[in-house]
Every structure is written in structure tokens, then in C-alpha cells.
Design an enzyme around this catalytic site. Structure first.
Site, short mmCIF file in Angstrom:
data_model
loop_
_atom_site.label_atom_id
_atom_site.label_comp_id
_atom_site.label_asym_id
_atom_site.label_seq_id
_atom_site.Cartn_x
_atom_site.Cartn_y
_atom_site.Cartn_z
N SER A 160 0.87 -1.18 0.00
CA SER A 160 0.00 0.00 0.00
C SER A 160 0.91 1.23 0.00
O SER A 160 2.07 1.15 0.41
CB SER A 160 -0.84 -0.03 1.28
N TYR A 173 -1.93 -1.28 10.10
CA TYR A 173 -2.00 -1.55 8.65
C TYR A 173 -0.73 -1.07 7.96
O TYR A 173 -0.07 -1.83 7.24
CB TYR A 173 -3.24 -0.87 8.06
#
Ligand code: NAP
Length: 265
Positions: A160, A173
Site C-alpha cells: 500500500s 495496517y
């Protein structure tokens, strides 16, 4: 000089096929993983669909048969609870039933909640690191011996933007994706001279999925690219041609720009 995006464009424009190849996709029940599994199957791959939600996996199974893909297999699995023994059982199951594994797409992931470190829920922290990082390590370790017996084993990982760019409130995350990027970098160096298996890590960028809606509830999903377009970058990572891009990190957006498949409005 040929860039990775040039190689991706020329490989995808040549309509790659995956006949006789066995490819495991995690997160195949939804979002990008589902789109990737369907596209691989349309192109002849025998897909092994791993996810938690069995009803959704069954739907993907049926869709694959409807589009004429080879009969897939389903592995229902909660990656948050995956031990090394479980991962080895999965490897054994694949060895017994297929005798080979040519590709592995690590697409499954959880957001785990966008919250400040100060009040980050410990349960969410543990869950996110288990699914996004520890399970990836365990499955990779267990499946590498099978991938190494393929003439051109490939693994594609999912990162990401926040795996590299430091932003507040992305919690476990972002930490899991940063850890994953280090893991993939290390693995690529270790495999270079010891194995035929090659790796690529893809940042899908904002994509029209459940996870993105959870992260950005106020956003209009129509402003984001759909999964089938984003999945093309992952598809490339599982082609034999991707072996030449070993260890690289690629943004799916750069590929979409080059192919002209998505323009942000
Ligand atoms: P998604 O639609 O929510 O799909 C997530 C997938 O992960 C589902 O198939 C889900 O399976 C699986 N999964 C989650 N927890 C699991 C567990 N404990 N055990 C087994 N499977 C589990 O999200 P997505 O956007 O397609 O996400 C795919 C990947 O892209 C993730 O790695 C994510 O971090 C990355 N990513 C997405 C975006 C974006 O904007 N969407 C941006 C950057 C990176 P079940 O439904 O069966 O539980």
C-alpha cells in the site's frame, strides 16, 4: 532503457495465457483477489482459491466454471489463525492434488482500523499483523519448496502507499505493509542465486473495494478504478515474463496510465 512498466505493457498486450499452470490466490473471495483469480482462470490457469468466507469462495468457483475456466479448488482458511503446521498442510494438500504450484498471489489483507497509536486497539494490532504479515511469511515459507520445483515460480505480494509514505492514523495496517516491503526485499535477494522463484510487490493504489470503503467511508467509489483493471498489475506478476522484474515494486496506477485503462475524473 526498458522500464518495468514497458515490460508490463508489452506482456499484457500479448494476452498471456496460464494453461497447465497452478496458481494459489489468497483473498480470492472478494475485491482484487477475486478479480485476479477470475482473470487467471479465464486465461487457462487452474486456480486455488483461499479465503475465509466459503459462500463467497463458492460463488467465485461457480463464476470460473461459467466463464469456461479449469475447475478450481477452494481452501477455506482464516489467515489470522494460520500456524506453520497449517501452512504445511496446505502445501501438502496442493502437492497431493495438483503435484505442482507455479504461482502464488498474496492478496488477502485487513485494514484493522484507522486509529492513533495512543489508543490503537491491541486486538486490532495483533489481527492486522497476523493476516497482513505473519500469514504471508508462513505461507511463503511452506509453499517455496513447491514453487521452486516449477520451471519459473512466481510470487506477487500486495503493499500500500502507506507502506512507504508515513502518515498518521494508519496504525498496524501501515506497519504491516512496511514490514512486508522489507520482507519481500530480503526474500528477493535470498532467492536470486538460490532458486528459480521470482517475486514482485504491487501497490494497487485506491481501488473500489470493501476495504477502501471501510478506510474512506465518505468517498464516492465511482471515482476509483474497479478491481478488474487494478488486477492487471498482479496478473503481470504471475506471468513467466515477470521473472525479469524480480524484486521490483510497482504501482498499479502507473500501469493503468500507460495502458490508458483508467483516468481519474
Ligand atoms: P477486500 O475486498 O476487503 O478483500 C480482502 C480479502 O482478504 C478478502 O478476500 C478477505 O477474505 C481476505 N481476508 C481478510 N482477512 C482474512 C483472514 N483472516 N483470512 C483469510 N482471508 C482474509 O479488500 P481489497 O481492497 O481487495 O484488498 C486486497 C489487498 O489490497 C489487501 O492486501 C489490501 O491491503 C490491498 N490494498 C487495497 C487498497 C484499496 O484501495 N482497496 C489499497 C492499497 C492496498 P474474506 O472476505 O473471505 O474474509
Amino acid at each position: 532503457m526498458t522500464t518495468i512498466i514497458d515490460s508490463m505493457v508489452s506482456t499484457l498486450k500479448a494476452d498471456p495465457r496460464f494453461d497447465q499452470q497452478v496458481i494459489l490466490v489468497t483473498g480470492a473471495s472478494s475485491g482484487i483477489g477475486r478479480a485476479l483469480a477470475l482473470e487467471l482462470a479465464k486465461r487457462g490457469a487452474t486456480t486455488i482459491l483461499l479465503g475465509r468466507n466459503e459462500d463467497e469462495l463458492n460463488k467465485v468457483y461457480d463464476e470460473i466454471l461459467t466463464v469456461g475456466g479449469p475447475t478450481p479448488a477452494i481452501i477455506p482458511c482464516d489467515l489470522a489463525a494460520l500456524s506453520l503446521d497449517n501452512a504445511e498442510e496446505i502445501a501438502e494438500h496442493i502437492r497431493e492434488n495438483f503435484g505442482r504450484l507455479d504461482g502464488l498471489g498474496h492478496i488477502a489483507g485487513v485494514l484493522g482500523g484507522r486509529e492513533p497509536i495512543q489508543s490503537h486497539r491491541s486486538t486490532k494490532w495483533d489481527l492486522t499483523l497476523k493476516v497482513n504479515l505473519t500469514a504471508v511469511f508462513r505461507l511463503t515459507q511452506a509453499l517455496l519448496p513447491l514453487l521452486n520445483t516449477s520451471e519459473a515460480g512466481r510470487i506477487v505480494f500486495t503493499t500500500s502507499s502507506v507502506g512507504q509514505r508515513v502518515e498518521a492514523y494508519w496504525g498496524a495496517y501501515a506497519v504491516s505493509k512496511a514490514g512486508l516491503e522489507m520482507f519481500v526485499g530480503m526474500l528477493s535477494k535470498e532467492l536470486e542465486n538460490t532458486s528459480n522463484t521470482r517475486v514482485l510487490i504491487v501497490n494497487p493504489g485506491a481501488t473500489r473495494t470493501k476495504m477502501r470503503a471501510e478506510a474512506m467511508p465518505g468517498e464516492n467509489p465511482e471515482t476509483l478504478p474497479p478491481c478488474d483493471i487494478v488486477a492487471e498489475a498482479f496478473l503481470y506478476g504471475l506471468t513467466k515474463e515477470a521473472q525479469a522484474s524480480h524484486g521490483q515494486r510497482v504501482n498499479a496506477r502507473d500501469l493503468m496510465d500507460a495502458l490508458g485503462t483508467w483516468r481519474a475524473s
